[in-house]
Design a protein around this motif. Sequence first.
Motif, PDB file in Angstrom:
ATOM      1  N   UNK A  40       0.781  -1.226   0.000  1.00 38.17           N
ATOM      2  CA  UNK A  40       0.000   0.000   0.000  1.00 38.17           C
ATOM      3  C   UNK A  40       0.816   1.280   0.000  1.00 38.17           C
ATOM      4  N   UNK A  41       2.102   1.189  -0.346  1.00 40.99           N
ATOM      5  CA  UNK A  41       2.937   2.388  -0.320  1.00 40.99           C
ATOM      6  C   UNK A  41       3.189   2.978  -1.700  1.00 40.99           C
ATOM      7  N   UNK A  42       2.668   2.349  -2.742  1.00 37.71           N
ATOM      8  CA  UNK A  42       2.883   2.853  -4.092  1.00 37.71           C
ATOM      9  C   UNK A  42       2.046   4.101  -4.327  1.00 37.71           C
ATOM     10  N   UNK A  43       2.713   5.157  -4.754  1.00 37.56           N
ATOM     11  CA  UNK A  43       2.038   6.405  -5.095  1.00 37.56           C
ATOM     12  C   UNK A  43       2.451   6.774  -6.516  1.00 37.56           C
ATOM     13  N   UNK A  44       1.596   7.506  -7.213  1.00 35.98           N
ATOM     14  CA  UNK A  44       1.918   7.844  -8.596  1.00 35.98           C
ATOM     15  C   UNK A  44       3.209   8.653  -8.656  1.00 35.98           C
ATOM     16  N   UNK A  45       4.044   8.301  -9.612  1.00 38.76           N
ATOM     17  CA  UNK A  45       5.327   8.950  -9.889  1.00 38.76           C
ATOM     18  C   UNK A  45       6.336   8.794  -8.750  1.00 38.76           C
ATOM     19  N   UNK A  46       6.155   7.808  -7.895  1.00 37.48           N
ATOM     20  CA  UNK A  46       7.104   7.537  -6.818  1.00 37.48           C
ATOM     21  C   UNK A  46       7.298   6.035  -6.689  1.00 37.48           C
ATOM     22  N   UNK A  47       8.377   5.656  -6.049  1.00 37.02           N
ATOM     23  CA  UNK A  47       8.630   4.236  -5.796  1.00 37.02           C
ATOM     24  C   UNK A  47       7.939   3.805  -4.499  1.00 37.02           C
ATOM     25  N   UNK A  48       7.782   2.508  -4.369  1.00 39.91           N
ATOM     26  CA  UNK A  48       7.216   1.970  -3.132  1.00 39.91           C
ATOM     27  C   UNK A  48       8.264   2.051  -2.020  1.00 39.91           C
ATOM     28  N   UNK A  49       7.830   1.877  -0.786  1.00 33.28           N
ATOM     29  CA  UNK A  49       8.743   1.874   0.356  1.00 33.28           C
ATOM     30  C   UNK A  49       9.273   0.457   0.531  1.00 33.28           C
ATOM     31  N   UNK A  50      10.593   0.334   0.587  1.00 29.47           N
ATOM     32  CA  UNK A  50      11.245  -0.972   0.692  1.00 29.47           C
ATOM     33  C   UNK A  50      12.165  -0.957   1.910  1.00 29.47           C
ATOM     34  N   UNK A  51      12.031  -1.970   2.804  1.00 30.87           N
ATOM     35  CA  UNK A  51      12.819  -2.058   4.026  1.00 30.87           C
ATOM     36  C   UNK A  51      13.637  -3.329   4.042  1.00 30.87           C
ATOM     37  N   UNK A  52      14.796  -3.256   4.653  1.00 30.39           N
ATOM     38  CA  UNK A  52      15.660  -4.412   4.874  1.00 30.39           C
ATOM     39  C   UNK A  52      15.713  -4.657   6.373  1.00 30.39           C
ATOM     40  N   UNK A  53      15.502  -5.901   6.796  1.00 24.52           N
ATOM     41  CA  UNK A  53      15.445  -6.224   8.221  1.00 24.52           C
ATOM     42  C   UNK A  53      16.342  -7.405   8.555  1.00 24.52           C
ATOM     43  N   UNK A  54      16.830  -7.410   9.796  1.00 25.03           N
ATOM     44  CA  UNK A  54      17.571  -8.543  10.349  1.00 25.03           C
ATOM     45  C   UNK A  54      16.718  -9.121  11.473  1.00 25.03           C
ATOM     46  N   UNK A  55      16.342 -10.386  11.345  1.00 25.04           N
ATOM     47  CA  UNK A  55      15.407 -11.056  12.249  1.00 25.04           C
ATOM     48  C   UNK A  55      16.131 -12.146  13.026  1.00 25.04           C
ATOM     49  N   UNK A  80      25.509  -1.783   5.549  1.00 26.57           N
ATOM     50  CA  UNK A  80      25.237  -0.800   6.603  1.00 26.57           C
ATOM     51  C   UNK A  80      24.433  -1.421   7.739  1.00 26.57           C
ATOM     52  N   UNK A  81      23.476  -2.262   7.377  1.00 23.33           N
ATOM     53  CA  UNK A  81      22.631  -2.913   8.386  1.00 23.33           C
ATOM     54  C   UNK A  81      23.471  -3.782   9.315  1.00 23.33           C
ATOM     55  N   UNK A  82      24.379  -4.573   8.748  1.00 19.14           N
ATOM     56  CA  UNK A  82      25.171  -5.504   9.552  1.00 19.14           C
ATOM     57  C   UNK A  82      26.235  -4.807  10.391  1.00 19.14           C
ATOM     58  N   UNK A  83      26.672  -3.630   9.980  1.00 15.58           N
ATOM     59  CA  UNK A  83      27.688  -2.906  10.754  1.00 15.58           C
ATOM     60  C   UNK A  83      27.196  -2.574  12.153  1.00 15.58           C
ATOM     61  N   UNK A  84      25.898  -2.412  12.316  1.00 18.78           N
ATOM     62  CA  UNK A  84      25.350  -2.051  13.617  1.00 18.78           C
ATOM     63  C   UNK A  84      24.959  -3.235  14.481  1.00 18.78           C
ATOM     64  N   UNK A  85      25.243  -4.455  14.039  1.00 16.03           N
ATOM     65  CA  UNK A  85      24.829  -5.644  14.793  1.00 16.03           C
ATOM     66  C   UNK A  85      26.013  -6.357  15.423  1.00 16.03           C
ATOM     67  N   UNK A  86      25.762  -7.020  16.536  1.00 20.75           N
ATOM     68  CA  UNK A  86      26.750  -7.903  17.146  1.00 20.75           C
ATOM     69  C   UNK A  86      26.616  -9.239  16.437  1.00 20.75           C
TER      70      UNK A  86
END
Length: 123
Positions: A40-55, A80-86
Amino acid sequence: RIVPEALEEAVSRWVQDALSMLPKSSSPRPVAVDGKTLCGTLQSHQRTVHWLSAFDHQTGCVLSQMPVDSKTNEAKTVLELLKGLVLRGRVVTGDAAFCQREVCQAITSLNRSRASAAWTMAC
């Protein structure tokens, strides 16, 4: 007013501290890294919202997450995501989106300099 980035950082630190208090295990704890496009994040003339997660599989917690910039991809954002994880004592898994030479080399280098962790991918 709450700054979203400050809240994200505070919660992430709290989760990492809580995880560090768990009993030590001889087998590595799995962490899955994956990206998702938010519905539900697609808007005209814009990209959707995309997230990367570590679970974290053991606790069911999202250890960290960050948006994937529209000018890049998951493979670039994962570093960048992994740099902040132990990563000590963890097996980090990812899908085929991470099967790129530079990503594997960077993660191997990161592991050598910070902790002993394994990286597996479904290639």
